[in-house]
Structure formats: structure tokens, C-alpha cells
Design a protein around this motif. Structure first.
Motif, PDB file in Angstrom:
ATOM      1  N   GLY A  54      41.407  14.261  19.642  1.00  0.00           N
ATOM      2  CA  GLY A  54      41.265  15.707  19.777  1.00  0.00           C
ATOM      3  C   GLY A  54      42.578  16.438  19.967  1.00  0.00           C
ATOM      4  N   ILE A  55      43.682  15.789  19.586  1.00  0.00           N
ATOM      5  CA  ILE A  55      44.996  16.434  19.645  1.00  0.00           C
ATOM      6  C   ILE A  55      45.711  16.184  18.320  1.00  0.00           C
ATOM      7  CG2 ILE A  55      45.316  16.421  22.152  1.00  0.00           C
ATOM      8  CD1 ILE A  55      46.892  13.855  21.932  1.00  0.00           C
ATOM      9  N   GLY A  56      46.613  17.088  17.988  1.00  0.00           N
ATOM     10  CA  GLY A  56      47.410  16.945  16.775  1.00  0.00           C
ATOM     11  C   GLY A  56      48.881  16.942  17.134  1.00  0.00           C
ATOM     12  N   PHE A  57      49.688  16.342  16.256  1.00  0.00           N
ATOM     13  CA  PHE A  57      51.117  16.213  16.496  1.00  0.00           C
ATOM     14  C   PHE A  57      51.901  16.924  15.403  1.00  0.00           C
ATOM     15  CE2 PHE A  57      49.190  12.099  17.951  1.00  0.00           C
ATOM     16  CZ  PHE A  57      49.175  12.426  19.285  1.00  0.00           C
ATOM     17  N   ARG A  58      52.918  17.652  15.811  1.00  0.00           N
ATOM     18  CA  ARG A  58      53.773  18.361  14.845  1.00  0.00           C
ATOM     19  C   ARG A  58      54.337  17.356  13.839  1.00  0.00           C
ATOM     20  NH1 ARG A  58      57.947  21.145  17.929  1.00  0.00           N
ATOM     21  NH2 ARG A  58      59.014  19.150  17.932  1.00  0.00           N
ATOM     22  N   GLN A  85      58.886  27.294  15.890  1.00  0.00           N
ATOM     23  CA  GLN A  85      58.359  25.976  15.560  1.00  0.00           C
ATOM     24  C   GLN A  85      57.133  25.689  16.426  1.00  0.00           C
ATOM     25  OE1 GLN A  85      61.256  22.882  16.034  1.00  0.00           O
ATOM     26  NE2 GLN A  85      60.273  21.595  14.530  1.00  0.00           N
ATOM     27  N   PRO A  86      56.062  25.100  15.836  1.00  0.00           N
ATOM     28  CA  PRO A  86      54.877  24.798  16.646  1.00  0.00           C
ATOM     29  C   PRO A  86      55.183  23.752  17.716  1.00  0.00           C
ATOM     30  CG  PRO A  86      54.653  23.893  14.416  1.00  0.00           C
ATOM     31  CD  PRO A  86      55.931  24.687  14.457  1.00  0.00           C
ATOM     32  N   LYS A  87      54.354  23.751  18.739  1.00  0.00           N
ATOM     33  CA  LYS A  87      54.501  22.776  19.827  1.00  0.00           C
ATOM     34  C   LYS A  87      54.343  21.364  19.261  1.00  0.00           C
ATOM     35  CE  LYS A  87      54.637  25.535  23.488  1.00  0.00           C
ATOM     36  NZ  LYS A  87      55.689  25.525  24.457  1.00  0.00           N
ATOM     37  N   PRO A  88      54.966  20.370  19.895  1.00  0.00           N
ATOM     38  CA  PRO A  88      54.854  18.985  19.410  1.00  0.00           C
ATOM     39  C   PRO A  88      53.433  18.437  19.503  1.00  0.00           C
ATOM     40  CG  PRO A  88      56.571  19.177  21.087  1.00  0.00           C
ATOM     41  CD  PRO A  88      55.889  20.494  21.004  1.00  0.00           C
ATOM     42  N   ILE A  89      52.655  18.949  20.481  1.00  0.00           N
ATOM     43  CA  ILE A  89      51.277  18.482  20.680  1.00  0.00           C
ATOM     44  C   ILE A  89      50.391  19.710  20.839  1.00  0.00           C
ATOM     45  CG2 ILE A  89      49.711  17.136  22.133  1.00  0.00           C
ATOM     46  CD1 ILE A  89      52.217  15.555  23.076  1.00  0.00           C
ATOM     47  N   ALA A  90      49.288  19.728  20.104  1.00  0.00           N
ATOM     48  CA  ALA A  90      48.343  20.845  20.180  1.00  0.00           C
ATOM     49  C   ALA A  90      46.924  20.296  20.214  1.00  0.00           C
ATOM     50  CB  ALA A  90      48.518  21.773  18.978  1.00  0.00           C
ATOM     51  N   MET A  91      46.030  21.054  20.826  1.00  0.00           N
ATOM     52  CA  MET A  91      44.621  20.675  20.821  1.00  0.00           C
ATOM     53  C   MET A  91      44.115  20.776  19.388  1.00  0.00           C
ATOM     54  SD  MET A  91      44.103  19.857  23.925  1.00  0.00           S
ATOM     55  CE  MET A  91      42.358  19.627  24.022  1.00  0.00           C
ATOM     56  N   SER A  92      43.320  19.804  18.969  1.00  0.00           N
ATOM     57  CA  SER A  92      42.788  19.783  17.607  1.00  0.00           C
ATOM     58  C   SER A  92      41.426  19.082  17.613  1.00  0.00           C
ATOM     59  CB  SER A  92      43.771  19.046  16.691  1.00  0.00           C
ATOM     60  OG  SER A  92      43.283  19.034  15.376  1.00  0.00           O
ATOM     61  N   PRO A  93      40.462  19.673  18.341  1.00  0.00           N
ATOM     62  CA  PRO A  93      39.149  19.018  18.430  1.00  0.00           C
ATOM     63  C   PRO A  93      38.377  19.120  17.118  1.00  0.00           C
ATOM     64  CG  PRO A  93      39.078  21.156  19.487  1.00  0.00           C
ATOM     65  CD  PRO A  93      40.505  20.926  19.066  1.00  0.00           C
ATOM     66  N   PRO A  94      37.438  18.204  16.901  1.00  0.00           N
ATOM     67  CA  PRO A  94      36.588  18.304  15.710  1.00  0.00           C
ATOM     68  C   PRO A  94      35.722  19.560  15.811  1.00  0.00           C
ATOM     69  CG  PRO A  94      36.208  16.232  16.885  1.00  0.00           C
ATOM     70  CD  PRO A  94      37.130  17.048  17.714  1.00  0.00           C
ATOM     71  N   PRO A  95      35.237  20.068  14.682  1.00  0.00           N
ATOM     72  CA  PRO A  95      34.361  21.245  14.707  1.00  0.00           C
ATOM     73  C   PRO A  95      33.103  20.977  15.546  1.00  0.00           C
ATOM     74  CG  PRO A  95      35.052  20.748  12.463  1.00  0.00           C
ATOM     75  CD  PRO A  95      35.511  19.610  13.324  1.00  0.00           C
ATOM     76  N   LYS A  96      32.681  21.985  16.319  1.00  0.00           N
ATOM     77  CA  LYS A  96      31.509  21.833  17.187  1.00  0.00           C
ATOM     78  C   LYS A  96      30.253  21.483  16.395  1.00  0.00           C
ATOM     79  CE  LYS A  96      33.198  24.581  20.980  1.00  0.00           C
ATOM     80  NZ  LYS A  96      33.011  25.667  21.902  1.00  0.00           N
ATOM     81  N   ALA A  97      30.100  22.057  15.207  1.00  0.00           N
ATOM     82  CA  ALA A  97      28.926  21.765  14.377  1.00  0.00           C
ATOM     83  C   ALA A  97      28.901  20.281  14.002  1.00  0.00           C
ATOM     84  CB  ALA A  97      28.926  22.640  13.126  1.00  0.00           C
ATOM     85  N   PHE A  98      30.060  19.724  13.693  1.00  0.00           N
ATOM     86  CA  PHE A  98      30.169  18.304  13.367  1.00  0.00           C
ATOM     87  C   PHE A  98      29.731  17.446  14.558  1.00  0.00           C
ATOM     88  CE2 PHE A  98      32.794  14.438  13.539  1.00  0.00           C
ATOM     89  CZ  PHE A  98      32.401  13.812  12.357  1.00  0.00           C
ATOM     90  N   LEU A  99      30.216  17.801  15.758  1.00  0.00           N
ATOM     91  CA  LEU A  99      29.870  17.038  16.961  1.00  0.00           C
ATOM     92  C   LEU A  99      28.380  17.133  17.286  1.00  0.00           C
ATOM     93  CD1 LEU A  99      32.933  17.817  19.236  1.00  0.00           C
ATOM     94  CD2 LEU A  99      32.488  15.745  17.912  1.00  0.00           C
ATOM     95  N   ARG A 100      27.771  18.305  17.048  1.00  0.00           N
ATOM     96  CA  ARG A 100      26.335  18.463  17.307  1.00  0.00           C
ATOM     97  C   ARG A 100      25.497  17.536  16.434  1.00  0.00           C
ATOM     98  NH1 ARG A 100      27.521  23.921  18.151  1.00  0.00           N
ATOM     99  NH2 ARG A 100      27.056  24.477  16.001  1.00  0.00           N
ATOM    100  N   VAL A 101      25.997  17.217  15.255  1.00  0.00           N
ATOM    101  CA  VAL A 101      25.277  16.316  14.353  1.00  0.00           C
ATOM    102  C   VAL A 101      25.609  14.857  14.663  1.00  0.00           C
ATOM    103  CG1 VAL A 101      25.058  15.584  11.934  1.00  0.00           C
ATOM    104  CG2 VAL A 101      25.113  18.020  12.504  1.00  0.00           C
ATOM    105  N   VAL A 102      26.876  14.548  14.812  1.00  0.00           N
ATOM    106  CA  VAL A 102      27.330  13.161  14.931  1.00  0.00           C
ATOM    107  C   VAL A 102      27.057  12.550  16.308  1.00  0.00           C
ATOM    108  CG1 VAL A 102      29.379  11.686  14.877  1.00  0.00           C
ATOM    109  CG2 VAL A 102      29.029  13.396  13.107  1.00  0.00           C
ATOM    110  N   ASN A 103      27.260  13.299  17.392  1.00  0.00           N
ATOM    111  CA  ASN A 103      27.129  12.716  18.733  1.00  0.00           C
ATOM    112  C   ASN A 103      25.747  12.136  19.021  1.00  0.00           C
ATOM    113  OD1 ASN A 103      29.801  12.995  19.324  1.00  0.00           O
ATOM    114  ND2 ASN A 103      29.557  14.713  20.707  1.00  0.00           N
ATOM    115  N   PRO A 104      24.638  12.826  18.707  1.00  0.00           N
ATOM    116  CA  PRO A 104      23.329  12.202  18.958  1.00  0.00           C
ATOM    117  C   PRO A 104      23.121  10.910  18.159  1.00  0.00           C
ATOM    118  CG  PRO A 104      23.073  14.555  18.612  1.00  0.00           C
ATOM    119  CD  PRO A 104      24.497  14.224  18.279  1.00  0.00           C
ATOM    120  N   ILE A 105      23.661  10.884  16.954  1.00  0.00           N
ATOM    121  CA  ILE A 105      23.554   9.664  16.134  1.00  0.00           C
ATOM    122  C   ILE A 105      24.368   8.542  16.776  1.00  0.00           C
ATOM    123  CG2 ILE A 105      24.112   8.649  13.884  1.00  0.00           C
ATOM    124  CD1 ILE A 105      23.576  11.525  12.718  1.00  0.00           C
TER     125      ILE A 105
END
Length: 161
Positions: free
Chosen positions: A129-133, A4-24
Motif C-alpha cells: 500500500g505504498i509507492g516509491f519514487r 520532486q515527489p516524496k520518496p515514499i507515498a501512500m498507494s493503497p489499492p482502490p476501495k472497490a477492488f478491496l470490497r470484491v477481493v477481501n471477502p474472497i
């Protein structure tokens, strides 16, 4: 039997998405046009602890008990070990602040749990940036396990003296 997957896992947004959205976001958060995003996000500007390199990060803002927090598992958090100065843009205002890295497992786990309770599981999965089982709220013990295993930490920002 599958594991069974862990109850909490890292789940950051895609880096390409952040490169576009963060400067805006950095630009828009300085204006009244940002609406509720001015309260939900912050821009934290600080210098690297060892390198002196300037950082400017768009982060989800968490306000608990009147205090401003950033929650992260990212490596830049180490710059706030022993405390560090930062300029924080939040709610349309830039304030000189002191950031303090919180490493106590129980304290960090409690902050993560309270933030998820405050904003709800679905939104937390989108902005933290985290996901839950099974998209279910983890227990405090599961948050503590994630703090230890994933290196999750909190940075508390208080106005500089």
C-alpha cells in the motif's frame, strides 16, 4: 522548477477492488486452494479498543526473525495501542495472538525497509500500500521520514499466553 515527489507515498489499492477481493480472500485463505497466498496474507480478527466493534481484516503478512508483523498507515492500527487480543489466520491456521503496536520511528522504519528488501520493490509496491519514487528502494532515513509524515506503524503478533 517542479518539486520532486516524496520518496515514499501512500498507494493503497482502490476501495472497490478491496470490497470484491477481501471477502474472497477471507474464504480462500481457510482452504488448501490458497496455495502460497496462505503464507503471504493473513486475516486478523479483533475488537475495537473503545467501540468493541468487531474487525476482520485481510492484511499482507510479514515474517521477520520468526515474528509475524502487519505494516500499516491505516487508522485501525490504534486498536493495538497498549496491546490487544486477536485471532490471526495465517498459513491455514487460526491462532489466538496478542498484537502490539510499534511506534518507535527507527524500529518501524527498519521493519519497512527489511520487508521491502525481503520481497523486492515491485512486489512491495503491490502488496504494502505504498509507492516509491522512480520505483527505487528508499534509504533508511527516507523510511524514517515516511514513518513520521505518513503515520506508518507496525503491529507485532505473538501467540497469546
Amino acid at each position: 522548477m517542479t518539486e520532486q515527489p516524496k520518496p515514499i507515498a501512500m498507494s493503497p489499492p482502490p476501495k472497490a477492488f478491496l470490497r470484491v477481493v477481501n471477502p474472497i480472500l477471507k474464504m480462500v485463505l481457510r482452504t488448501p486452494f490458497a496455495g502460497s497466498a496462505r503464507h503471504q496474507f493473513m486475516v486478523v480478527n479483533f475488537n475495537g479498543r473503545k467501540s468493541g466493534r468487531p474487525y476482520s481484516l485481510v492484511l499482507t503478512a510479514h515474517v521477520l526473525d520468526g515474528l509475524l508483523y502487519a505494516l500499516t498507515g491505516a487508522s485501525w492500527k490504534a486498536n493495538f495501542r497498549d496491546g490487544a487480543a486477536a485471532q490471526v489466520l495465517h498459513d491455514g491456521k487460526t491462532t489466538a495472538m496478542h498484537g502490539e503496536l510499534i511506534t518507535d520511528t527507527a524500529h518501524v522504519a527498519d521493519l519497512y525497509a527489511r520487508c521491502v528488501e525481503q520481497c523486492g520493490v515491485k512486489r512491495a509496491e503491490r502488496v504494502m500500500g505504498i509507492g516509491f519514487r522512480d520505483h527505487q528502494m528508499p534509504t533508511r532515513e527516507q523510511f524514517a521520514e515516511a514513518v513520521r509524515e505518513l503515520g506508518l506503524r507496525s503491529i507485532r503478533f505473538t501467540p497469546a499466553d
